[in-house]
Design a protein around this motif. Structure first.
Motif, PDB file in Angstrom:
ATOM      1  N   LEU A  11       0.823  -1.209   0.000  1.00 27.19           N
ATOM      2  CA  LEU A  11       0.000   0.000   0.000  1.00 27.19           C
ATOM      3  C   LEU A  11       0.860   1.264   0.000  1.00 27.19           C
ATOM      4  CD1 LEU A  11      -2.897  -0.997   2.415  1.00 27.19           C
ATOM      5  CD2 LEU A  11      -2.954  -0.785  -0.071  1.00 27.19           C
ATOM      6  N   ILE A  12       1.965   1.245   0.734  1.00 28.85           N
ATOM      7  CA  ILE A  12       2.886   2.388   0.717  1.00 28.85           C
ATOM      8  C   ILE A  12       3.489   2.563  -0.672  1.00 28.85           C
ATOM      9  CG2 ILE A  12       5.109   3.219   1.599  1.00 28.85           C
ATOM     10  CD1 ILE A  12       2.843   3.648   3.536  1.00 28.85           C
ATOM     11  N   LEU A  13       3.860   1.473  -1.310  1.00 32.87           N
ATOM     12  CA  LEU A  13       4.426   1.542  -2.657  1.00 32.87           C
ATOM     13  C   LEU A  13       3.412   2.097  -3.652  1.00 32.87           C
ATOM     14  CD1 LEU A  13       6.864   0.875  -4.454  1.00 32.87           C
ATOM     15  CD2 LEU A  13       5.853  -1.364  -4.810  1.00 32.87           C
ATOM     16  N   ILE A  14       2.177   1.655  -3.580  1.00 32.45           N
ATOM     17  CA  ILE A  14       1.125   2.156  -4.479  1.00 32.45           C
ATOM     18  C   ILE A  14       0.896   3.643  -4.234  1.00 32.45           C
ATOM     19  CG2 ILE A  14      -1.350   2.028  -4.970  1.00 32.45           C
ATOM     20  CD1 ILE A  14      -1.126  -1.005  -4.535  1.00 32.45           C
ATOM     21  N   GLY A  15       0.873   4.043  -2.976  1.00 26.24           N
ATOM     22  CA  GLY A  15       0.676   5.457  -2.647  1.00 26.24           C
ATOM     23  C   GLY A  15       1.798   6.342  -3.154  1.00 26.24           C
ATOM     24  N   LEU A  16       3.032   5.900  -2.970  1.00 22.54           N
ATOM     25  CA  LEU A  16       4.171   6.686  -3.452  1.00 22.54           C
ATOM     26  C   LEU A  16       4.202   6.774  -4.972  1.00 22.54           C
ATOM     27  CD1 LEU A  16       7.018   5.522  -1.043  1.00 22.54           C
ATOM     28  CD2 LEU A  16       5.885   7.748  -1.112  1.00 22.54           C
ATOM     29  N   THR A  17       3.851   5.678  -5.633  1.00 16.76           N
ATOM     30  CA  THR A  17       3.812   5.686  -7.097  1.00 16.76           C
ATOM     31  C   THR A  17       2.739   6.642  -7.608  1.00 16.76           C
ATOM     32  OG1 THR A  17       4.572   3.398  -7.114  1.00 16.76           O
ATOM     33  CG2 THR A  17       3.576   4.231  -9.134  1.00 16.76           C
ATOM     34  N   SER A  18       1.569   6.599  -6.997  1.00 17.38           N
ATOM     35  CA  SER A  18       0.481   7.497  -7.400  1.00 17.38           C
ATOM     36  C   SER A  18       0.865   8.955  -7.167  1.00 17.38           C
ATOM     37  CB  SER A  18      -0.784   7.174  -6.614  1.00 17.38           C
ATOM     38  OG  SER A  18      -1.182   5.856  -6.846  1.00 17.38           O
ATOM     39  N   LEU A  19       1.477   9.236  -6.042  1.00 20.10           N
ATOM     40  CA  LEU A  19       1.897  10.602  -5.742  1.00 20.10           C
ATOM     41  C   LEU A  19       2.950  11.083  -6.739  1.00 20.10           C
ATOM     42  CD1 LEU A  19       1.469  12.868  -3.686  1.00 20.10           C
ATOM     43  CD2 LEU A  19       3.367  11.914  -2.391  1.00 20.10           C
ATOM     44  N   THR A  20       3.868  10.215  -7.104  1.00 23.94           N
ATOM     45  CA  THR A  20       4.896  10.574  -8.076  1.00 23.94           C
ATOM     46  C   THR A  20       4.285  10.886  -9.436  1.00 23.94           C
ATOM     47  OG1 THR A  20       6.487   9.176  -6.926  1.00 23.94           O
ATOM     48  CG2 THR A  20       7.015   9.801  -9.193  1.00 23.94           C
ATOM     49  N   VAL A  21       3.326  10.068  -9.868  1.00 20.96           N
ATOM     50  CA  VAL A  21       2.676  10.295 -11.160  1.00 20.96           C
ATOM     51  C   VAL A  21       1.910  11.613 -11.148  1.00 20.96           C
ATOM     52  CG1 VAL A  21       0.838   9.442 -12.664  1.00 20.96           C
ATOM     53  CG2 VAL A  21       2.569   7.875 -11.809  1.00 20.96           C
TER      54      VAL A  21
END
Length: 54
Positions: A11-21
């Motif tokens: 979930l942290i990885l998905i959140g960071l990826t979404s924020l980066t995009v």
């Protein structure tokens, strides 16, 4: 490592990826605003230059 730890990391990885995009899209839209004529986009190619030469 338990299943809860793995879920938390995913979930942290998905959140960071979404924020980066989201940040990259925001920066690209702000940077390109002053240089184009308001109609350029990723779908337009070199064939659009033909209309400007006439």
């Amino acid at each position: 490592m338990t299943q809860n730890d793995l879920l938390f990391l995913v979930l942290i990885l998905i959140g960071l990826t979404s924020l980066t995009v989201i940040i990259v899209q925001f920066v690209r839209s702000r940077r390109g605003r002053g240089s184009d004529d308001g109609r350029a986009g990723w779908w337009e190619g070199p064939w659009d230059d033909d209309d400007r030469r006439r």
